[in-house]
Design a protein around this motif. Structure first.
Motif, mmCIF file in Angstrom:
data_model
loop_
_atom_site.group_PDB
_atom_site.id
_atom_site.type_symbol
_atom_site.label_atom_id
_atom_site.label_comp_id
_atom_site.label_asym_id
_atom_site.label_seq_id
_atom_site.Cartn_x
_atom_site.Cartn_y
_atom_site.Cartn_z
ATOM 1 N N ILE A 1 0.817 -1.203 0.000
ATOM 2 C CA ILE A 1 0.000 0.000 0.000
ATOM 3 C C ILE A 1 0.853 1.256 0.000
ATOM 4 O O ILE A 1 0.717 2.112 -0.865
ATOM 5 N N ALA A 2 1.771 1.357 0.952
ATOM 6 C CA ALA A 2 2.523 2.610 1.070
ATOM 7 C C ALA A 2 3.577 2.733 -0.019
ATOM 8 O O ALA A 2 3.892 3.822 -0.468
ATOM 9 N N SER B 1 5.671 11.737 0.385
ATOM 10 C CA SER B 1 4.382 11.065 0.565
ATOM 11 C C SER B 1 4.494 9.574 0.860
ATOM 12 O O SER B 1 3.772 9.070 1.715
ATOM 13 N N ALA B 2 5.389 8.841 0.201
ATOM 14 C CA ALA B 2 5.458 7.403 0.460
ATOM 15 C C ALA B 2 5.899 7.131 1.899
ATOM 16 O O ALA B 2 5.373 6.244 2.574
ATOM 17 N N LEU C 1 5.513 9.099 4.459
ATOM 18 C CA LEU C 1 4.429 9.472 5.352
ATOM 19 C C LEU C 1 3.361 8.378 5.377
ATOM 20 O O LEU C 1 2.826 8.031 6.428
ATOM 21 N N ARG C 2 3.096 7.807 4.219
ATOM 22 C CA ARG C 2 2.117 6.708 4.157
ATOM 23 C C ARG C 2 2.590 5.531 4.992
ATOM 24 O O ARG C 2 1.821 4.942 5.762
ATOM 25 N N GLN D 1 2.213 6.192 8.603
ATOM 26 C CA GLN D 1 0.804 6.099 8.998
ATOM 27 C C GLN D 1 0.395 4.655 9.200
ATOM 28 O O GLN D 1 -0.369 4.331 10.108
ATOM 29 N N MET D 2 0.892 3.784 8.329
ATOM 30 C CA MET D 2 0.514 2.381 8.451
ATOM 31 C C MET D 2 1.146 1.763 9.686
ATOM 32 O O MET D 2 0.541 0.929 10.351
ATOM 33 N N GLN E 1 1.705 3.416 12.380
ATOM 34 C CA GLN E 1 0.859 3.944 13.453
ATOM 35 C C GLN E 1 -0.429 3.126 13.575
ATOM 36 O O GLN E 1 -0.843 2.755 14.667
ATOM 37 N N GLN E 2 -1.030 2.816 12.418
ATOM 38 C CA GLN E 2 -2.263 2.029 12.433
ATOM 39 C C GLN E 2 -2.017 0.641 13.021
ATOM 40 O O GLN E 2 -2.805 0.135 13.820
ATOM 41 N N GLN E 3 -0.896 0.026 12.620
ATOM 42 C CA GLN E 3 -0.668 -1.370 13.006
ATOM 43 C C GLN E 3 -0.251 -1.517 14.464
ATOM 44 O O GLN E 3 -0.589 -2.502 15.113
ATOM 45 N N SER F 1 5.287 15.080 10.993
ATOM 46 C CA SER F 1 5.969 14.973 9.709
ATOM 47 C C SER F 1 6.579 16.320 9.360
ATOM 48 O O SER F 1 6.047 17.367 9.715
ATOM 49 N N TYR G 1 -7.103 -3.250 4.822
ATOM 50 C CA TYR G 1 -6.181 -3.284 3.696
ATOM 51 C C TYR G 1 -6.704 -4.108 2.512
ATOM 52 O O TYR G 1 -6.322 -3.883 1.375
ATOM 53 N N ILE H 1 -6.568 4.611 0.157
ATOM 54 C CA ILE H 1 -5.481 3.641 0.011
ATOM 55 C C ILE H 1 -5.386 2.671 1.187
ATOM 56 O O ILE H 1 -4.829 1.596 1.056
ATOM 57 N N TYR H 2 -5.897 3.064 2.343
ATOM 58 C CA TYR H 2 -5.865 2.149 3.492
ATOM 59 C C TYR H 2 -7.176 1.392 3.643
ATOM 60 O O TYR H 2 -7.401 0.746 4.656
ATOM 61 N N GLN I 1 -3.070 16.882 10.758
ATOM 62 C CA GLN I 1 -2.086 15.821 10.558
ATOM 63 C C GLN I 1 -2.815 14.483 10.387
ATOM 64 O O GLN I 1 -3.882 14.282 10.937
ATOM 65 N N ASP J 1 -0.971 11.449 -5.251
ATOM 66 C CA ASP J 1 -0.052 10.572 -5.986
ATOM 67 C C ASP J 1 -0.805 9.602 -6.889
ATOM 68 O O ASP J 1 -0.197 8.947 -7.726
#
Lengths: 509, 283
Positions: free
Chosen positions: A296-297, A352-353, A355-356, A359-360, A362-364, A376, B52, B69-70, B229, B244
């Motif tokens: 994803i990221a 951006s990649a 940061l993505r 974020q993931m 952080q989610q996980q 960031s 996902y 995307i998530y 954020q 993107d």
């Protein structure tokens, strides 16, 4: 009236005449996300400028496209067992693009320039005590202490050979007038706009097959892809993984994928109370779904990390990938005394990649109770902030930062020592997590005491075994480099460190 | 025959009703407010719940605006984003209005040295394009939504101050103000009870239009990574996150973009309608 017609006719003739000229020209436009910072190899810190310099200049040694060391301006080399003396036989009959001869004196001028300590890449020559000229075509490096990675230092773009005549003429202004022995000659650099190089008609290794290459910086991903599709650029790097769908079915475009030596990982602040516990760091590794992050990221353009450094580097030993196992992660968190988790701060560059990916993460990590805000910032501020930390105060803030590293010398030493040794605490080098371990320090030293691949291999194998389980990082992935090019372009290869080689570039019909 | 009294609010309503587009815009704004307040009851999913396996799904009956995307539901995030955008827009303009109106009253009422200081400071603020000033403020205070509110509030102040000052200058010469003064009313009483209500109509128009601009500015700042954020479902942040993928998954950018567009447009049209209705010269 008549005059007008004449002008028109003349214009038409000119236009028609001009067309075949353009069609016959073998010119390539290379669009990249980076800008040229300098063309003085000794003073270059970025991969992109270094790659252009490599088209103009060459070193005693170089890398082939798989990052193996090959002799270039040196014909052969020998070294002693303790890795303190390296002797090079130079190739005869090579001249620089300005006519100056390449010989032992020219090597000495370049190495002496590096050894003044004034340049960014002077550090490559730190281990050197003295360079001796044995005869016109033989030089010998005497080192202060054993340094097993010295061959890699000489293959690095920072050790490229500049023409002594040009160095005398331009001094430190050589960065805008580089002269070397390479396949292309420097033509023009319009700052912020492009760098143009032209074929070297007298190249010692044979005929160069294109007339010129223009390097154009196009930072915006979408525009770069659009230029390639419209034929305004023939080669683009990086090809953004998110947009692969746009070019994959285009009959005129080829996509090139290449495993890199760029490893991505999470820097744990090992001086903070919570992250100093090895079990916590292991738990985080178990809680990360690396596959999902890659897909994803990163648009799928990566492979899971399976050691502290990437497989494309020498002395790599496969340790992982670290399994994704939430139950185990929770167990370890409980054993460490944090069954309900804790708070951290996630730091990341705002590219951006990255940061993505953060974020993931952080989610996980919520799944094991680790929560926190993301901070960031632009890349420069990010590293600036990390390098300002001090070992005695950094422990106050438990941070997890998104890190990445490419070993620019193509050696295992530069993939570990600057990141995990005690001597590498900021601001000296890049051990931003302040990981401190005597065993690691000793193994890093052991890897340098010999230039014998067997001895070094043993040390690095032990080191990888040891560091992997210590989990100083959250191991994430190794980038896959993606470039895209017009079908009729051949011979431009992305290199594992994110650089590229254009020596064999050609346009086929 | 009973005589019908015509109040000013009735005149206002008569005039406003004629502005069809402004009425529609007003209804849309009411709808936004409703959505913002009742977001948890309206939104079909959790705005932060990732899945996902459902990443980047195009619009479908399950996910009307598709997923990001998530694998988060975009419609849900836009609904929650309404809360953020409206509260940022309204709170920043309210703060700017309170400070600006007060300064304008003081400036117009007392004149002289105070007037000079306030109006010249306003000129300084006017010299910067709004977004640039906001970026400067956020650069000093650091990124985050609260600081964005402060930034937008600061650059709303000078306009309010100018509008109110010019109204104050004319009103303070009117007969009823002079009458109040001759009866011994205090300065504060004259300013806030007698003059301020007279300046409100033009302030209200500007207030409404300003909300639209503020929402746009806040979104722009978030788009640049200076405002909300991640994982906040702020509209500008959503756009930044998905730019993107333009050309590959357009629904990621289209829906938050439409949300910003319609909201800002609604506030502007509504403000225009108010202006027309308040203007005594227009019938």
């Amino acid at each position: 009236m008549k005059a007008k017609h004449l002008v028109l006719a003349a214009l038409m003739v000119l236009t028609i005449a001009a067309v075949p000229v353009f069609a016959a020209g073998k010119d390539i436009i290379y669009a990249s996300d980076s800008t040229t910072k300098t063309l003085d190899p000794h003073n270059t810190s970025d991969t992109y400028s270094g790659a252009i310099e490599r088209a103009i200049c060459q070193g005693l040694l170089g890398f082939d496209k798989n990052m193996n060391i090959i002799p270039l301006l040196a014909e052969s080399y020998t070294y002693n067992d303790s890795a303190t003396e390296f002797t090079f036989k130079l190739r005869k009959g090579i001249t620089f693009q300005d006519g100056a001869p390449f010989n032992a004196k020219a090597v000495k001028v370049n190495i002496d320039r590096l050894m003044t300590g004034k340049y960014v890449r002077s550090s490559l020559m730190d281990p050197v005590k003295e360079l001796k000229i044995i005869d016109d075509y033989t030089v010998k490096f005497l080192l202060k202490q054993p340094f097993g990675a010295f061959l890699n230092a000489l293959a690095h773009p920072g050790a490229l050979m500049l023409s002594p005549a040009a160095l005398e003429k331009y001094g430190d202004d050589i960065g805008s007038h580089p002269v070397g022995t390479g396949p292309f000659m420097f033509q023009e650099w319009v700052s912020g706009s492009y760098v143009l190089i032209k074929k070297n008609p007298n190249y010692w290794r044979g005929t160069v097959k294109v007339d010129s290459i223009k390097f154009v910086p196009i930072p915006e991903n979408g525009s770069r892809v659009a230029m390639l599709r419209a034929g305004q650029a023939q080669y683009i790097y990086p090809m953004p993984a998110e947009l692969l769908k746009l070019v994959e079915n285009d009959p005129n475009i080829d996509v090139i994928k290449q495993p890199s030596i760029i490893e991505r990982y999470l820097i744990f602040n090992t001086k903070s109370k919570v992250l100093s516990d090895e079990r916590v760091r292991q738990a985080i590794n178990y809680a990360l779904d690396k596959k999902a992050i890659i897909n994803i990221a990163w648009g799928g353009a990566a492979t899971e990390a399976d050691s502290v450094f990437p497989a494309a580097l020498p002395f790599f030993k496969k340790e992982g990938p670290w399994p994704y196992d939430l139950a185990k992660a929770k167990e370890l968190m409980k054993a460490a005394g944090y069954p309900n988790g804790f708070k951290v701060v996630f730091l990341t560059p705002n590219a951006s990649a990255r940061l993505r990916a953060t974020q993931m993460v952080q989610q996980q990590l919520q799944a094991i109770g680790i929560t926190g805000e993301i901070q960031s910032m632009d890349v420069a501020s990010f590293y600036d902030m990390l390098s300002k930390n001090k070992p005695d105060t950094v422990g106050d803030q438990a941070f997890i930062a998104f890190g990445g590293w490419s070993s620019s010398t193509g050696d295992a030493d530069w993939a570990t020592r600057p990141l995990l040794s005690t001597e590498a605490f900021p601001p000296n080098m890049s051990n931003y997590g302040f990981f401190e371990d005597k065993t690691v320090d000793n193994l890093i030293k052991a890897g340098l005491t010999s230039a014998d691949p067997k001895v070094r291999g043993t040390a690095y194998a032990q080191m990888q075994d040891y560091i992997w389980s210590k989990a100083p990082w959250g191991y994430l992935f190794v980038d896959t480099l993606i470039a895209a090019k017009a079908k009729n372009i051949q011979g431009i290869y992305p290199m594992a460190d994110g650089a590229f080689t254009v020596e064999e570039a050609e346009i086929v019909q | 025959m009973a005589e019908k009294t015509i109040t000013p609010s009735m005149i206002f309503w008569q005039k406003f009703k004629k502005q069809k587009s402004a009425v529609v815009a007003g209804i849309f704004i009411l709808l936004l407010v409703f959505v913002a307040i009742f977001a948890p009851f309206i939104a079909p999913y959790d705005p932060y719940a990732t899945d996902y396996s459902q990443a980047m799904m195009p619009p479908s009956p399950q996910h009307w605006a598709g997923t990001d995307i998530y694998g988060r539901d975009i419609l849900t995030r836009i609904i929650y984003g309404t809360r953020i955008s409206l509260s940022v827009g309204i709170s920043s303009v309210t703060i700017g209005a309170i400070v600006g109106v007060t300064l304008g009253l003081i400036s117009g009422f007392f004149g002289g040295f105070l007037d000079e200081i306030i109006m010249r400071s306003a000129d300084v603020l006017f010299a910067f394009p709004g977004i640039l000033l906001a970026i400067a403020v956020v650069a000093i205070l650091g990124p985050g939504l609260v600081n964005v509110v402060a930034a937008v509030a600061i650059f709303s102040i000078p306009t309010f101050a100018r509008i109110v000052r010019s109204n104050t200058l004319s009103i303070k010469e009117s007969l009823y103000v002079r009458a109040a003064r001759s009866m011994g009313a205090s300065n504060n009483r004259i300013m806030f009870v007698h003059i301020m209500p007279g300046t409100l109509s033009s302030s209200i128009v500007y207030f409404t239009m300003r909300i639209g601009t503020s929402i746009l500015t806040a979104s722009s700042l978030s788009f640049l990574g200076l405002g909300a954020q991640p994982p906040s479902p702020e509209w500008g942040a959503m756009l930044a996150e998905s730019r993107d993928y333009i050309g590959v998954a357009d629904h990621l950018t289209v829906f938050p973009g439409i949300a910003i567009f319609l909201t800002v447009l609604a506030f502007n049209i509504f403000g225009d309608g108010l202006r027309a209705a308040f203007d005594p010269k227009l019938q």
